[in-house]
Design a protein around this motif. Structure first.
Motif, PDB file in Angstrom:
ATOM      1  N   LYS A 105      13.981   5.940  -1.867  1.00 20.70           N
ATOM      2  CA  LYS A 105      12.571   5.874  -2.224  1.00 20.70           C
ATOM      3  C   LYS A 105      12.192   7.022  -3.150  1.00 20.70           C
ATOM      4  O   LYS A 105      12.617   8.151  -2.942  1.00 20.70           O
ATOM      5  N   TYR A 128       0.843  -1.188   0.000  1.00 19.85           N
ATOM      6  CA  TYR A 128       0.000   0.000   0.000  1.00 19.85           C
ATOM      7  C   TYR A 128       0.875   1.233   0.000  1.00 19.85           C
ATOM      8  O   TYR A 128       1.839   1.318   0.750  1.00 19.85           O
ATOM      9  N   SER A 129       0.534   2.194  -0.836  1.00 16.10           N
ATOM     10  CA  SER A 129       1.252   3.465  -0.823  1.00 16.10           C
ATOM     11  C   SER A 129       0.707   4.309   0.323  1.00 16.10           C
ATOM     12  O   SER A 129      -0.266   3.933   0.974  1.00 16.10           O
ATOM     13  N   GLU A 130       1.323   5.470   0.550  1.00 17.69           N
ATOM     14  CA  GLU A 130       0.825   6.350   1.616  1.00 17.69           C
ATOM     15  C   GLU A 130      -0.616   6.749   1.347  1.00 17.69           C
ATOM     16  O   GLU A 130      -1.409   6.949   2.251  1.00 17.69           O
ATOM     17  N   ALA A 131      -0.957   6.881   0.070  1.00  4.74           N
ATOM     18  CA  ALA A 131      -2.313   7.275  -0.287  1.00  4.74           C
ATOM     19  C   ALA A 131      -3.289   6.112  -0.150  1.00  4.74           C
ATOM     20  O   ALA A 131      -4.476   6.261  -0.423  1.00  4.74           O
ATOM     21  N   GLY A 132      -2.790   4.950   0.259  1.00  3.19           N
ATOM     22  CA  GLY A 132      -3.665   3.813   0.457  1.00  3.19           C
ATOM     23  C   GLY A 132      -3.954   3.033  -0.807  1.00  3.19           C
ATOM     24  O   GLY A 132      -4.862   2.217  -0.844  1.00  3.19           O
ATOM     25  N   LYS A 153      -2.440  -6.168   8.194  1.00  2.00           N
ATOM     26  CA  LYS A 153      -3.076  -5.236   9.107  1.00  2.00           C
ATOM     27  C   LYS A 153      -3.100  -5.879  10.483  1.00  2.00           C
ATOM     28  O   LYS A 153      -3.207  -7.100  10.598  1.00  2.00           O
ATOM     29  N   GLU A 192      10.272   1.301  -2.040  1.00  2.00           N
ATOM     30  CA  GLU A 192      10.743   1.156  -0.669  1.00  2.00           C
ATOM     31  C   GLU A 192      12.172   0.614  -0.688  1.00  2.00           C
ATOM     32  O   GLU A 192      12.531  -0.160  -1.572  1.00  2.00           O
ATOM     33  N   PRO A 224      -6.152  -0.027   3.994  1.00  2.00           N
ATOM     34  CA  PRO A 224      -6.278   0.985   5.037  1.00  2.00           C
ATOM     35  C   PRO A 224      -7.575   1.783   4.920  1.00  2.00           C
ATOM     36  O   PRO A 224      -7.928   2.512   5.851  1.00  2.00           O
ATOM     37  N   TRP A 225      -8.286   1.631   3.806  1.00  2.00           N
ATOM     38  CA  TRP A 225      -9.529   2.386   3.629  1.00  2.00           C
ATOM     39  C   TRP A 225     -10.718   1.690   4.261  1.00  2.00           C
ATOM     40  O   TRP A 225     -11.803   2.244   4.303  1.00  2.00           O
TER      41      TRP A 225
END
Lengths: 222, 122
Positions: A103, A16-20, B13, A178, B78-79
């Motif tokens: 990165k 997952y990127s920081e933006a999800g 998670k 990463e 994460p959403w």
């Protein structure tokens, strides 16, 4: 620092990127590579650093290569490759790790693609072929390869059947997602030539920060 | 276990919602609109779970205004705020693709008897 390192392709997964967003990544075990020889423009006519990767026991390598490694005072290894870049401050025997990558930067990855054997023109060059049915009798054959009495020959680079894959390939402009220096791992967005466990070279991108809209052959978007 | 699997193990998670195939679930999805974040609920039947570790996804099917909607969520996204189980259907297979061929009353699932009251899981 040298502009690249030798790596093993470990395989692909998703992160997952920081933006999800889910990002497809290839995991590479990068280095540590030791400097075996430094080539200079005075002696060899060009400058480069010869790096080793994947160390083996001394008795497993041939006597001549044992001498070559012995001269540098490093453990013999399976792979030797040369890299360019700014070699000042680099000394023989020094270990270079994945920390030369960061990165967000872009890299080019060179490896040997998976061998596909002797393939026809449809798979190898994406030619269209003929209709499957309606009595066409022309399915996957090469078809006509040129014109008539002018030019009386087949153009150079005409796509023909032959060996496909198992060939050195470079994929340019892959994003580093990463870097885990302690584990010698680099995560790169997208796919990389060759199969898992294959040896690849990872180098700083020659095209710099390329735009992401570059269309690869085969029409894949992004 | 190969190295990729081990890496994936580390990307999971911390608390994963617990639910099964055939459950009717309310998926609380975080939605970002400009700066603001709000939660939208997608309610339907879980018809598939697919993949392993951090790559696992599940598909939720619902019929909204006579249009069937299937949405695929990554389990570890994460959403996803939380997944509540509202109903536990009695099913005998792992993939409920046959529900796509059915509409209305035929597409119902019999509720599993004697189930413990489900706690909403985070």
């Amino acid at each position: 620092m040298v502009n690249g390192l030798i790596a093993h392709k470990l395989g692909m997964t998703q992160v997952y990127s920081e933006a999800g967003r889910l990002v497809p990544v290839t995991v590479l075990e990068v280095g540590p590579c030791k400097v075996v020889q430094i080539k200079t423009s005075e002696r060899e006519g060009y400058s480069g650093a010869q790096l080793s990767f994947d160390e083996v026991k001394e008795h497993r390598v041939t006597k001549p290569s044992r001498g070559h490694y012995g001269k540098a005072g490093v453990q013999p290894a399976r792979v030797l490759r040369e890299f360019g870049g700014d070699l000042s401050g680099l000394s023989i025997g020094q270990a270079v790790t994945a920390e030369i990558f960061e990165k967000g930067e872009y890299v080019d990855i060179t490896g040997v693609s998976k061998g596909k054997g002797f393939q026809g023109v449809m798979k190898r060059h994406n030619y269209r072929g003929g209709p499957a049915s309606h009595g066409s009798m022309f399915h996957r054959a090469t078809g006509a390869v040129g014109q008539c009495s002018s030019p009386s020959r087949v153009w150079k680079n005409k796509g023909m059947p032959g060996q496909m894959g198992n060939k050195r390939v470079t994929t340019q402009g892959l994003e580093v997602v990463e870097v885990r220096v302690a584990e010698n791992l680099v995560f790169v967005k997208g796919s990389v030539p060759g199969g898992s466990k294959g040896v690849v070279m990872i180098r700083k991108s020659v095209k710099g920060k390329v735009k992401k809209e570059v269309v690869a052959k085969g029409g894949k978007k992004k | 276990m190969d190295r990729i699997e081990r890496l994936e193990q580390g990307m999971l998670k911390e608390s994963v919602p617990q639910f099964n195939i055939g459950n009717t679930v309310r998926v609380h999805v975080k939605i970002k609109e400009g700066e603001k974040e709000r939660i939208q609920v997608f309610e339907g039947v879980v018809i598939r779970r697919k993949g392993a570790r951090n790559r696992e996804t599940f598909t939720v099917r619902k019929v909204a205004y006579n249009v069937a909607v299937e949405r695929i969520f990554p389990v570890h996204s994460p959403w996803i705020d939380k997944v509540e189980v509202t109903r536990v259907g009695a099913v005998r297979r792992a993939k409920l693709y046959y529900l796509r061929q059915r509409t209305g009353r035929a597409a119902r699932l019999r509720e599993k008897e004697r189930v413990r009251p489900s706690k909403p899981s985070k």
